[in-house]
Write a protein that holds these residues in place. Structure first.
Motif, short mmCIF file in Angstrom:
data_model
loop_
_atom_site.label_atom_id
_atom_site.label_comp_id
_atom_site.label_asym_id
_atom_site.label_seq_id
_atom_site.Cartn_x
_atom_site.Cartn_y
_atom_site.Cartn_z
N SER A 174 -13.14 4.26 -2.74
CA SER A 174 -12.94 3.03 -1.95
C SER A 174 -11.53 2.48 -2.16
O SER A 174 -10.87 2.05 -1.22
CB SER A 174 -13.99 1.99 -2.35
OG SER A 174 -13.79 0.78 -1.67
N GLN A 175 -11.08 2.51 -3.43
CA GLN A 175 -9.73 2.00 -3.72
C GLN A 175 -8.68 2.86 -3.02
O GLN A 175 -7.72 2.33 -2.44
CB GLN A 175 -9.51 2.00 -5.22
CG GLN A 175 -8.17 1.38 -5.64
CD GLN A 175 -8.02 1.33 -7.16
OE1 GLN A 175 -8.87 1.82 -7.88
NE2 GLN A 175 -6.95 0.74 -7.62
N ALA A 176 -8.89 4.21 -3.07
CA ALA A 176 -7.93 5.09 -2.41
C ALA A 176 -7.94 4.86 -0.90
O ALA A 176 -6.88 4.87 -0.25
CB ALA A 176 -8.29 6.55 -2.70
N LYS A 177 -9.14 4.63 -0.35
CA LYS A 177 -9.24 4.36 1.09
C LYS A 177 -8.53 3.06 1.45
O LYS A 177 -7.82 2.98 2.46
CB LYS A 177 -10.72 4.28 1.49
CG LYS A 177 -10.93 4.08 2.97
CD LYS A 177 -12.40 4.05 3.32
CE LYS A 177 -12.61 3.82 4.82
NZ LYS A 177 -14.05 3.77 5.15
N GLN A 178 -8.70 2.04 0.60
CA GLN A 178 -8.02 0.77 0.84
C GLN A 178 -6.50 0.94 0.80
O GLN A 178 -5.77 0.36 1.62
CB GLN A 178 -8.48 -0.28 -0.17
CG GLN A 178 -9.93 -0.72 -0.01
CD GLN A 178 -10.35 -1.69 -1.09
OE1 GLN A 178 -9.58 -2.00 -1.99
NE2 GLN A 178 -11.58 -2.16 -1.00
N VAL A 179 -6.04 1.73 -0.18
CA VAL A 179 -4.59 1.98 -0.29
C VAL A 179 -4.09 2.69 0.96
O VAL A 179 -3.04 2.34 1.53
CB VAL A 179 -4.28 2.80 -1.55
CG1 VAL A 179 -2.82 3.24 -1.56
CG2 VAL A 179 -4.58 1.99 -2.81
#
Length: 320
Positions: A125-130
Protein backbone atom coordinates in the motif's frame (compact mmCIF):
# COMPACT_ATOMS: atom_id res chain seq x y z
CA UNK A 1 6.70 -50.77 42.85
CA UNK A 2 8.81 -49.39 45.69
CA UNK A 3 5.79 -49.50 48.07
CA UNK A 4 5.15 -53.13 47.16
CA UNK A 5 8.75 -54.07 48.04
CA UNK A 6 8.47 -52.28 51.39
CA UNK A 7 5.42 -54.38 52.37
CA UNK A 8 6.80 -57.67 51.04
CA UNK A 9 9.78 -57.74 53.42
CA UNK A 10 7.79 -57.39 56.69
CA UNK A 11 5.21 -59.92 55.50
CA UNK A 12 7.94 -62.39 54.56
CA UNK A 13 9.60 -61.97 57.98
CA UNK A 14 6.29 -62.38 59.78
CA UNK A 15 5.41 -65.47 57.75
CA UNK A 16 8.87 -66.93 58.39
CA UNK A 17 8.54 -66.45 62.18
CA UNK A 18 5.16 -68.16 62.29
CA UNK A 19 6.28 -71.01 60.10
CA UNK A 20 9.36 -71.47 62.29
CA UNK A 21 7.13 -71.47 65.34
CA UNK A 22 4.96 -74.17 63.77
CA UNK A 23 8.02 -76.26 62.88
CA UNK A 24 9.36 -76.00 66.43
CA UNK A 25 6.05 -77.10 67.83
CA UNK A 26 5.95 -79.99 65.42
CA UNK A 27 9.49 -81.03 66.21
CA UNK A 28 8.83 -80.74 69.88
CA UNK A 29 5.93 -83.03 69.57
CA UNK A 30 7.75 -85.51 67.34
CA UNK A 31 10.92 -85.89 69.51
CA UNK A 32 9.48 -85.89 72.94
CA UNK A 33 10.10 -88.99 74.95
CA UNK A 34 7.29 -91.43 74.33
CA UNK A 35 5.17 -92.11 77.39
CA UNK A 36 5.78 -95.34 79.09
CA UNK A 37 3.43 -98.04 78.14
CA UNK A 38 2.81 -98.84 81.72
CA UNK A 39 0.88 -95.60 81.92
CA UNK A 40 -2.83 -95.90 81.62
CA UNK A 41 -4.90 -94.66 78.79
CA UNK A 42 -6.57 -92.17 81.02
CA UNK A 43 -3.21 -90.56 81.86
CA UNK A 44 -2.24 -89.88 78.13
CA UNK A 45 -5.56 -88.36 77.09
CA UNK A 46 -4.86 -84.78 78.29
CA UNK A 47 -1.58 -84.65 76.35
CA UNK A 48 -3.24 -85.61 73.09
CA UNK A 49 -5.94 -82.97 73.60
CA UNK A 50 -3.33 -80.38 74.28
CA UNK A 51 -1.53 -81.19 71.08
CA UNK A 52 -4.76 -80.95 69.10
CA UNK A 53 -5.62 -77.65 70.68
CA UNK A 54 -2.16 -76.25 69.90
CA UNK A 55 -2.41 -77.46 66.32
CA UNK A 56 -5.77 -75.64 65.96
CA UNK A 57 -4.17 -72.44 67.17
CA UNK A 58 -1.39 -72.90 64.69
CA UNK A 59 -3.90 -73.45 61.91
CA UNK A 60 -5.85 -70.38 62.98
CA UNK A 61 -2.69 -68.37 63.09
CA UNK A 62 -1.73 -69.64 59.66
CA UNK A 63 -5.14 -68.67 58.33
CA UNK A 64 -4.81 -65.30 59.96
CA UNK A 65 -1.42 -64.81 58.35
CA UNK A 66 -2.80 -65.88 55.00
CA UNK A 67 -5.66 -63.44 55.35
CA UNK A 68 -3.26 -60.68 56.34
CA UNK A 69 -1.12 -61.54 53.35
CA UNK A 70 -4.18 -61.50 51.10
CA UNK A 71 -5.24 -58.18 52.60
CA UNK A 72 -1.79 -56.78 52.04
CA UNK A 73 -1.81 -58.13 48.47
CA UNK A 74 -5.28 -56.63 47.92
CA UNK A 75 -4.12 -53.29 49.31
CA UNK A 76 -1.04 -53.48 47.10
CA UNK A 77 -3.26 -54.27 44.13
CA UNK A 78 -5.51 -51.31 44.96
CA UNK A 79 -2.47 -49.09 45.43
CA UNK A 80 -0.99 -50.29 42.13
CA UNK A 81 -4.32 -49.63 40.42
CA UNK A 82 -4.40 -46.13 41.92
CA UNK A 83 -0.82 -45.55 40.81
CA UNK A 84 -1.66 -46.76 37.32
CA UNK A 85 -4.76 -44.55 37.30
CA UNK A 86 -2.72 -41.56 38.38
CA UNK A 87 -0.01 -42.40 35.83
CA UNK A 88 -2.67 -42.73 33.12
CA UNK A 89 -4.22 -39.44 34.21
CA UNK A 90 -0.79 -37.81 34.20
CA UNK A 91 -0.11 -39.25 30.74
CA UNK A 92 -3.44 -37.97 29.46
CA UNK A 93 -2.69 -34.60 31.06
CA UNK A 94 0.71 -34.54 29.34
CA UNK A 95 -0.96 -35.43 26.06
CA UNK A 96 -3.50 -32.64 26.57
CA UNK A 97 -0.68 -30.22 27.41
CA UNK A 98 1.26 -31.33 24.34
CA UNK A 99 -1.86 -30.94 22.19
CA UNK A 100 -2.45 -27.52 23.71
CA UNK A 101 1.19 -26.55 23.05
CA UNK A 102 0.85 -27.84 19.48
CA UNK A 103 -2.35 -25.80 19.02
CA UNK A 104 -0.69 -22.72 20.48
CA UNK A 105 2.29 -23.22 18.17
CA UNK A 106 -0.04 -23.47 15.16
CA UNK A 107 -1.86 -20.34 16.32
CA UNK A 108 1.48 -18.58 16.81
CA UNK A 109 2.59 -19.50 13.27
CA UNK A 110 -0.79 -18.37 11.92
CA UNK A 111 -0.40 -15.07 13.79
CA UNK A 112 3.12 -14.70 12.36
CA UNK A 113 1.77 -15.39 8.85
CA UNK A 114 -1.08 -12.93 9.36
CA UNK A 115 1.36 -10.35 10.69
CA UNK A 116 3.68 -10.95 7.73
CA UNK A 117 0.74 -10.63 5.32
CA UNK A 118 -0.35 -7.42 7.05
CA UNK A 119 3.22 -6.06 6.83
CA UNK A 120 3.45 -7.04 3.15
CA UNK A 121 0.07 -5.44 2.47
CA UNK A 122 1.16 -2.28 4.30
CA UNK A 123 4.40 -2.16 2.29
CA UNK A 124 2.48 -2.72 -0.96
CA UNK A 125 0.00 0.00 0.00
CA UNK A 126 2.83 2.38 0.87
CA UNK A 127 4.59 1.61 -2.42
CA UNK A 128 1.31 2.14 -4.28
CA UNK A 129 0.81 5.48 -2.53
CA UNK A 130 4.36 6.53 -3.45
CA UNK A 131 3.78 5.49 -7.09
CA UNK A 132 0.45 7.30 -7.21
CA UNK A 133 2.06 10.41 -5.73
CA UNK A 134 4.84 10.25 -8.33
CA UNK A 135 2.25 9.90 -11.08
CA UNK A 136 0.23 12.76 -9.64
CA UNK A 137 3.38 14.91 -9.44
CA UNK A 138 4.25 14.09 -13.04
CA UNK A 139 0.70 14.81 -14.13
CA UNK A 140 0.84 18.12 -12.28
CA UNK A 141 4.12 19.01 -13.98
CA UNK A 142 2.62 18.13 -17.37
CA UNK A 143 -0.51 20.15 -16.54
CA UNK A 144 1.57 23.18 -15.57
CA UNK A 145 3.65 22.82 -18.72
CA UNK A 146 0.50 22.71 -20.83
CA UNK A 147 -0.89 25.70 -18.97
CA UNK A 148 2.35 27.54 -19.62
CA UNK A 149 2.25 26.55 -23.28
CA UNK A 150 -1.37 27.63 -23.48
CA UNK A 151 -0.50 30.94 -21.85
CA UNK A 152 2.39 31.43 -24.28
CA UNK A 153 0.08 30.62 -27.17
CA UNK A 154 -2.59 32.96 -25.84
CA UNK A 155 -0.04 35.73 -25.28
CA UNK A 156 1.28 35.20 -28.78
CA UNK A 157 -2.23 35.23 -30.21
CA UNK A 158 -3.00 38.37 -28.24
CA UNK A 159 0.15 40.06 -29.51
CA UNK A 160 -0.68 38.99 -33.04
CA UNK A 161 -4.23 40.33 -32.66
CA UNK A 162 -2.96 43.63 -31.31
CA UNK A 163 -0.41 43.84 -34.11
CA UNK A 164 -3.11 43.09 -36.64
CA UNK A 165 -5.32 45.81 -35.16
CA UNK A 166 -2.44 48.25 -35.23
CA UNK A 167 -1.72 47.37 -38.85
CA UNK A 168 -5.39 47.71 -39.72
CA UNK A 169 -5.52 51.09 -37.94
CA UNK A 170 -2.38 52.20 -39.77
CA UNK A 171 -3.84 51.00 -43.05
CA UNK A 172 -7.06 52.84 -42.32
CA UNK A 173 -5.16 55.99 -41.43
CA UNK A 174 -3.09 55.69 -44.59
CA UNK A 175 -6.26 55.20 -46.56
CA UNK A 176 -7.76 58.28 -44.95
CA UNK A 177 -4.62 60.28 -45.71
CA UNK A 178 -4.63 59.06 -49.28
CA UNK A 179 -8.29 59.86 -49.47
CA UNK A 180 -7.67 63.39 -48.23
CA UNK A 181 -4.82 63.73 -50.69
CA UNK A 182 -7.01 62.45 -53.45
CA UNK A 183 -9.79 64.81 -52.43
CA UNK A 184 -7.36 67.72 -52.44
CA UNK A 185 -6.01 66.69 -55.77
CA UNK A 186 -9.50 66.26 -57.07
CA UNK A 187 -10.50 69.68 -55.87
CA UNK A 188 -7.50 71.19 -57.61
CA UNK A 189 -8.19 69.23 -60.75
CA UNK A 190 -11.85 70.23 -60.59
CA UNK A 191 -10.77 73.85 -60.28
CA UNK A 192 -8.46 73.53 -63.26
CA UNK A 193 -10.86 71.49 -65.35
CA UNK A 194 -14.10 73.08 -64.23
CA UNK A 195 -14.97 73.64 -67.78
CA UNK A 196 -14.69 70.02 -68.69
CA UNK A 197 -17.77 68.09 -69.15
CA UNK A 198 -19.46 66.55 -66.14
CA UNK A 199 -19.26 63.13 -67.72
CA UNK A 200 -15.53 63.25 -68.13
CA UNK A 201 -15.11 64.38 -64.53
CA UNK A 202 -17.33 61.55 -63.21
CA UNK A 203 -15.54 58.94 -65.32
CA UNK A 204 -12.17 60.15 -64.16
CA UNK A 205 -13.27 60.10 -60.54
CA UNK A 206 -14.62 56.55 -60.85
CA UNK A 207 -11.43 55.39 -62.53
CA UNK A 208 -9.29 56.97 -59.86
CA UNK A 209 -11.43 55.49 -57.11
CA UNK A 210 -11.17 52.02 -58.63
CA UNK A 211 -7.43 52.34 -58.93
CA UNK A 212 -7.17 53.50 -55.31
CA UNK A 213 -9.30 50.64 -54.08
CA UNK A 214 -7.31 48.14 -56.11
CA UNK A 215 -4.04 49.49 -54.75
CA UNK A 216 -5.40 49.39 -51.21
CA UNK A 217 -6.66 45.87 -51.70
CA UNK A 218 -3.29 44.76 -53.00
CA UNK A 219 -1.56 46.39 -50.05
CA UNK A 220 -3.92 44.79 -47.55
CA UNK A 221 -3.60 41.40 -49.24
CA UNK A 222 0.19 41.53 -49.15
CA UNK A 223 0.15 42.59 -45.50
CA UNK A 224 -2.30 39.82 -44.61
CA UNK A 225 -0.28 37.19 -46.45
CA UNK A 226 2.86 38.22 -44.63
CA UNK A 227 1.05 38.06 -41.31
CA UNK A 228 -0.40 34.60 -42.02
CA UNK A 229 2.98 33.26 -43.12
CA UNK A 230 4.59 34.69 -39.99
CA UNK A 231 1.93 33.06 -37.78
CA UNK A 232 2.29 29.73 -39.61
CA UNK A 233 6.07 29.69 -39.05
CA UNK A 234 5.57 30.56 -35.39
CA UNK A 235 3.07 27.76 -34.77
CA UNK A 236 5.17 25.30 -36.74
CA UNK A 237 8.04 26.12 -34.38
CA UNK A 238 5.72 25.62 -31.38
CA UNK A 239 4.53 22.25 -32.74
CA UNK A 240 8.13 21.07 -33.30
CA UNK A 241 9.05 22.26 -29.79
CA UNK A 242 6.15 20.24 -28.31
CA UNK A 243 7.25 17.12 -30.21
CA UNK A 244 10.87 17.64 -29.11
CA UNK A 245 9.77 18.01 -25.49
CA UNK A 246 8.04 14.60 -25.50
CA UNK A 247 10.69 12.91 -27.66
CA UNK A 248 12.58 10.03 -26.03
CA UNK A 249 16.09 10.05 -27.50
CA UNK A 250 19.30 8.04 -27.24
CA UNK A 251 22.80 8.38 -28.64
CA UNK A 252 22.04 6.18 -31.67
CA UNK A 253 19.66 8.89 -32.96
CA UNK A 254 22.30 11.64 -33.09
CA UNK A 255 22.43 13.32 -36.51
CA UNK A 256 19.36 11.45 -37.81
CA UNK A 257 15.87 12.71 -38.63
CA UNK A 258 12.39 11.69 -39.73
CA UNK A 259 9.81 13.47 -41.87
CA UNK A 260 6.23 13.17 -40.57
CA UNK A 261 2.75 14.14 -41.79
CA UNK A 262 0.27 15.53 -39.23
CA UNK A 263 -3.42 16.38 -39.62
CA UNK A 264 -4.89 18.60 -36.87
CA UNK A 265 -8.40 19.47 -35.78
CA UNK A 266 -9.28 23.12 -35.16
CA UNK A 267 -8.60 22.66 -31.43
CA UNK A 268 -5.15 21.16 -32.05
CA UNK A 269 -6.20 17.52 -31.58
CA UNK A 270 -4.05 15.15 -33.65
CA UNK A 271 -6.40 13.25 -35.95
CA UNK A 272 -3.69 11.67 -38.10
CA UNK A 273 0.06 11.17 -37.77
CA UNK A 274 2.20 9.30 -40.30
CA UNK A 275 5.92 8.86 -40.79
CA UNK A 276 6.95 9.58 -44.39
CA UNK A 277 10.66 8.80 -44.53
CA UNK A 278 13.80 8.90 -42.40
CA UNK A 279 15.52 6.83 -39.72
CA UNK A 280 13.19 4.15 -38.35
CA UNK A 281 14.23 4.66 -34.72
CA UNK A 282 13.69 8.43 -34.95
CA UNK A 283 10.38 7.88 -36.77
CA UNK A 284 9.10 5.57 -34.03
CA UNK A 285 10.16 8.03 -31.33
CA UNK A 286 8.56 10.96 -33.23
CA UNK A 287 5.26 9.11 -33.69
CA UNK A 288 5.23 8.11 -30.00
CA UNK A 289 5.92 11.73 -29.01
CA UNK A 290 3.03 13.01 -31.18
CA UNK A 291 0.64 10.40 -29.76
CA UNK A 292 1.74 11.27 -26.23
CA UNK A 293 1.11 14.98 -26.81
CA UNK A 294 -2.37 14.33 -28.18
CA UNK A 295 -2.90 18.01 -28.91
CA UNK A 296 -0.53 20.43 -30.63
CA UNK A 297 -0.56 24.24 -30.69
CA UNK A 298 -2.80 25.79 -33.37
CA UNK A 299 -3.79 29.37 -34.12
CA UNK A 300 -7.37 30.51 -33.54
CA UNK A 301 -7.11 32.48 -36.79
CA UNK A 302 -8.88 30.52 -39.59
CA UNK A 303 -6.38 31.60 -42.24
CA UNK A 304 -3.44 30.40 -40.13
CA UNK A 305 -5.23 27.16 -39.21
CA UNK A 306 -5.83 26.42 -42.89
CA UNK A 307 -2.06 26.50 -43.39
CA UNK A 308 -1.47 24.25 -40.34
CA UNK A 309 -4.26 21.67 -40.45
CA UNK A 310 -2.18 19.40 -42.72
CA UNK A 311 1.57 19.84 -42.40
CA UNK A 312 4.80 17.98 -43.09
CA UNK A 313 7.53 18.40 -40.48
CA UNK A 314 11.08 17.14 -40.11
CA UNK A 315 11.93 15.91 -36.59
CA UNK A 316 15.60 15.88 -35.65
CA UNK A 317 16.53 14.84 -32.07
CA UNK A 318 18.25 17.61 -30.13
CA UNK A 319 21.13 16.75 -27.81
CA UNK A 320 22.45 19.01 -25.07
Amino acid sequence: MAGKSDLTVPVSISAGIHIGFIVILALGISFEDKPKQVQTTAASAPAVRAIVIDQQKVNDRVEQLKKQKQDVAQQEKVRQAELERKASEARREREREQEKIKTLEIQRKQKEQETQKANDAAKASQAKQVLEKERADKAEVVRKQKEQEQKVAEDAAKLASEKRKQEEAAAKKAQEERQRADDERKRKEDAERKRKAEADTKARQEREMAEAMSAEQDSLSKTRNKQVLSEVDKYKAMIIATIQRNLVIDESMRGKSCRVFIRLASDGFVTTSQTLDGDQVVCRAAKASINKAGRLPVSPEPAVYQQLKEINLTVSPEFN
